[in-house]
Design a protein around this motif. Sequence first.
Motif, mmCIF file in Angstrom:
data_model
loop_
_atom_site.group_PDB
_atom_site.id
_atom_site.type_symbol
_atom_site.label_atom_id
_atom_site.label_comp_id
_atom_site.label_asym_id
_atom_site.label_seq_id
_atom_site.Cartn_x
_atom_site.Cartn_y
_atom_site.Cartn_z
ATOM 1 N N ARG B 309 15.413 31.284 0.448
ATOM 2 C CA ARG B 309 14.913 31.074 -0.908
ATOM 3 C C ARG B 309 15.577 29.855 -1.542
ATOM 4 O O ARG B 309 14.929 29.061 -2.220
ATOM 5 C CB ARG B 309 15.164 32.319 -1.764
ATOM 6 N N ILE B 310 16.871 29.733 -1.294
ATOM 7 C CA ILE B 310 17.596 28.578 -1.859
ATOM 8 C C ILE B 310 17.059 27.280 -1.260
ATOM 9 O O ILE B 310 16.844 26.292 -1.971
ATOM 10 C CB ILE B 310 19.120 28.725 -1.612
ATOM 11 N N TYR B 311 16.817 27.282 0.044
ATOM 12 C CA TYR B 311 16.325 26.063 0.698
ATOM 13 C C TYR B 311 14.941 25.683 0.156
ATOM 14 O O TYR B 311 14.662 24.511 -0.088
ATOM 15 C CB TYR B 311 16.260 26.236 2.219
ATOM 16 N N ILE B 312 14.083 26.700 -0.019
ATOM 17 C CA ILE B 312 12.729 26.419 -0.528
ATOM 18 C C ILE B 312 12.817 25.869 -1.959
ATOM 19 O O ILE B 312 12.204 24.848 -2.282
ATOM 20 C CB ILE B 312 11.839 27.694 -0.485
ATOM 21 N N LEU B 313 13.654 26.526 -2.769
ATOM 22 C CA LEU B 313 13.794 26.100 -4.161
ATOM 23 C C LEU B 313 14.433 24.714 -4.253
ATOM 24 O O LEU B 313 13.920 23.822 -4.942
ATOM 25 C CB LEU B 313 14.634 27.132 -4.935
ATOM 26 N N SER B 314 15.541 24.524 -3.533
ATOM 27 C CA SER B 314 16.238 23.234 -3.650
ATOM 28 C C SER B 314 15.414 22.109 -3.018
ATOM 29 O O SER B 314 15.413 20.984 -3.518
ATOM 30 C CB SER B 314 17.634 23.307 -3.044
ATOM 31 N N GLY B 315 14.695 22.417 -1.926
ATOM 32 C CA GLY B 315 13.835 21.412 -1.288
ATOM 33 C C GLY B 315 12.720 20.985 -2.239
ATOM 34 O O GLY B 315 12.455 19.790 -2.406
ATOM 35 N N SER B 316 12.094 21.981 -2.881
ATOM 36 C CA SER B 316 11.003 21.668 -3.807
ATOM 37 C C SER B 316 11.530 20.889 -5.006
ATOM 38 O O SER B 316 10.913 19.903 -5.438
ATOM 39 C CB SER B 316 10.333 22.953 -4.320
ATOM 40 N N LEU B 317 12.671 21.322 -5.538
ATOM 41 C CA LEU B 317 13.245 20.626 -6.696
ATOM 42 C C LEU B 317 13.651 19.198 -6.327
ATOM 43 O O LEU B 317 13.483 18.270 -7.121
ATOM 44 C CB LEU B 317 14.462 21.389 -7.232
ATOM 45 N N ALA B 318 14.177 19.030 -5.110
ATOM 46 C CA ALA B 318 14.586 17.681 -4.669
ATOM 47 C C ALA B 318 13.367 16.767 -4.609
ATOM 48 O O ALA B 318 13.427 15.610 -5.035
ATOM 49 C CB ALA B 318 15.261 17.762 -3.310
ATOM 50 N N LEU B 319 12.250 17.297 -4.092
ATOM 51 C CA LEU B 319 11.019 16.490 -4.020
ATOM 52 C C LEU B 319 10.545 16.101 -5.420
ATOM 53 O O LEU B 319 10.178 14.949 -5.657
ATOM 54 C CB LEU B 319 9.917 17.274 -3.297
ATOM 55 N N ILE B 320 10.581 17.088 -6.330
ATOM 56 C CA ILE B 320 10.171 16.807 -7.720
ATOM 57 C C ILE B 320 11.124 15.779 -8.335
ATOM 58 O O ILE B 320 10.702 14.840 -9.013
ATOM 59 C CB ILE B 320 10.145 18.117 -8.553
ATOM 60 N N GLY B 321 12.412 15.940 -8.057
ATOM 61 C CA GLY B 321 13.424 15.029 -8.596
ATOM 62 C C GLY B 321 13.224 13.609 -8.102
ATOM 63 O O GLY B 321 13.321 12.645 -8.882
ATOM 64 N N VAL B 322 12.926 13.450 -6.806
ATOM 65 C CA VAL B 322 12.733 12.100 -6.250
ATOM 66 C C VAL B 322 11.441 11.485 -6.807
ATOM 67 O O VAL B 322 11.416 10.303 -7.147
ATOM 68 C CB VAL B 322 12.730 12.131 -4.704
ATOM 69 N N LEU B 323 10.400 12.319 -6.944
ATOM 70 C CA LEU B 323 9.162 11.811 -7.541
ATOM 71 C C LEU B 323 9.428 11.355 -8.983
ATOM 72 O O LEU B 323 8.941 10.306 -9.418
ATOM 73 C CB LEU B 323 8.069 12.893 -7.503
ATOM 74 N N ALA B 324 10.236 12.159 -9.694
ATOM 75 C CA ALA B 324 10.587 11.799 -11.078
ATOM 76 C C ALA B 324 11.385 10.496 -11.097
ATOM 77 O O ALA B 324 11.214 9.667 -11.993
ATOM 78 C CB ALA B 324 11.383 12.916 -11.734
ATOM 79 N N MET B 325 12.248 10.308 -10.085
ATOM 80 C CA MET B 325 13.041 9.069 -10.018
ATOM 81 C C MET B 325 12.112 7.869 -9.864
ATOM 82 O O MET B 325 12.267 6.847 -10.529
ATOM 83 C CB MET B 325 14.015 9.163 -8.841
ATOM 84 N N ARG B 326 11.114 7.999 -8.969
ATOM 85 C CA ARG B 326 10.130 6.911 -8.787
ATOM 86 C C ARG B 326 9.379 6.654 -10.092
ATOM 87 O O ARG B 326 9.109 5.522 -10.454
ATOM 88 C CB ARG B 326 9.095 7.244 -7.703
ATOM 89 N N TRP B 327 9.029 7.753 -10.780
ATOM 90 C CA TRP B 327 8.311 7.651 -12.053
ATOM 91 C C TRP B 327 9.169 6.881 -13.070
ATOM 92 O O TRP B 327 8.696 5.962 -13.740
ATOM 93 C CB TRP B 327 7.988 9.059 -12.579
ATOM 94 N N ASN B 328 10.429 7.288 -13.163
ATOM 95 C CA ASN B 328 11.311 6.660 -14.153
ATOM 96 C C ASN B 328 11.557 5.188 -13.858
ATOM 97 O O ASN B 328 11.693 4.384 -14.770
ATOM 98 C CB ASN B 328 12.632 7.426 -14.238
ATOM 99 N N VAL B 329 11.620 4.860 -12.565
ATOM 100 C CA VAL B 329 11.815 3.454 -12.208
ATOM 101 C C VAL B 329 10.553 2.659 -12.552
ATOM 102 O O VAL B 329 10.609 1.681 -13.298
ATOM 103 C CB VAL B 329 12.161 3.294 -10.707
#
Lengths: 173, 392
Positions: B309-329
Amino acid sequence: MSGMKDAGHLFRFAGLFVLAFLVFLVVRTYVVPKSFGEYGHYRGAAIGEIASRPIKFAGHQTCETCHADIADTKTKGAHAHVNCEACHGALAAHADDPMTVTPVKPDTAVLCAQCHTASAAKPKDFPQVDPADHSGGVPCETCHNPHSPIIGSDSGASAGSGSSAKTAKGGAK
Amino acid sequence: MSGVEGYIYPNEVTLYWSVLIVLYPFITGLVAGAFILASLERVFSVEAVKPTYRLALLTALAFLLVAPLPLVLHLGHPFRSPEMYFTPHDTSAMAMFGYVYMWYLMAVLVFEIWLDYRREIVLLSQTSKGLLRLIYKVMTLGSSNVSARSLHIDDKVGWIVTLVGIPSAFLLHGYVGFIFGSLKANPWWSSPLMPVIFIFSAMVSGIAAVMLLYMATTKLRGLKIDMRCVDKVAMYMFYIFLIDFSLEMLDLVHRVYEADESFRSLNFLVHTKLYFSQIVVQICLGTIVPLVLLFLTQVVKLGEMARKRIYILSGSLALIGVLAMRWNVVIGGQLFSKSFLGYTTYKMALVTREGLLAAIGLTILPLLFLWALVKLLPPWPDKSLHEAATGD
């Protein structure tokens, strides 16, 4: 030899690369224009093609040959460095055939606002107004002579919009 | 003017780089990250991550095939795109990228996948029927030599290709960071750290994507998830994430300490228009939360279900976070005026060539490509094929 035989498939893949590269080179030969790179990173023939297009602008010297009085007014005014066709548009056709092609007179209520509407981006000493407050839609030429716009710097508003050429040919519409 | 605050130059009111340009570095990042994960097994001999090796390669290929599409959609005139190859300008980083892309696609990914699957391709060309048989036949390039010696050669050459692929993957994604980092007119982008940050965040997103895909496909196939593999992948994700986070913070601290003439404007931007996407989504939800969760899995002995569960949650959040990073840049870099006195607003269209629907379509498209690739080249061992091979 058996080593070469067992690596034969690798040569096939490499052959695929060579083939793709050759196809690329052949296609490139056909699609890249012959004159590309002649002078720079563009199609050299484009210069000739652009040069052969009909000329649209006459240039202020051409205008001044007939409209000398306007040129005189303009030279002494604040618009001395504004070329005729910057406001009146491209008029080579008019210069070539002044009798048939008569330019449309610009609407000063719209035209002047393009440069003189107030904006923080413009230098402070550049004349700028809020057109709605300043004139309320009344054409600028009512008070300002467009060819010498500072009030009192010439013979009066609208005086400069006429010319010897205009008088001779019935004037611009 | 709606959406504009303060003083802004006329050419800064409308954002020219849309959500598709956000998607472009995100997709190329997934490619680079997935490939780096695959190289862990191949070059660095991390046996535990082997179950993800082929899936990682196919994921990289599926996303790489889609990577240029956001650019093509953004620029329009798709028929002009080959001109980048025919008449490239050597001072244009984008033109050079065309060659890097082609090199990475053909000389690295396709070649490595072909070498790794060659035995299966040959066997499938003999056992399958109809159109598939023809496809596999073409893929063999007319060579059915799967002798132990030839496979050994494939293995050696594959190792070299992966080795060459690592700098190629760095180059592919480093370029994307370079494009932004080299724009000296934009202080939000202009930083030599940009390519490095892009590469590390790419690795995080690629590893997270392959980890989630591995867990999902294993579950769909009704098999047991190899926890030794997922634990290892998550461990690498955690370490790389830590480096990525440190680099991003280093960049932030550097900006704050340097406090050049753009700082007040950018600081205001981060606290207003970018607050949600940067502070909340990228840094808190997309970085700190998954980092803490992954840290827990490293220091606390957790049960299998909790770890999953942690891997699924952290993996999904990491993907959202990286997408957000691209968005912010990408979007963030266009929201402020270069006069540092005003701001604009990005209004994302919905049903246009560069709208939200196009972006969603381009996000789903690689998954469809991956599905087709997995059908064509199954990344997991096929028992029937194995039997056919031993029967020969």
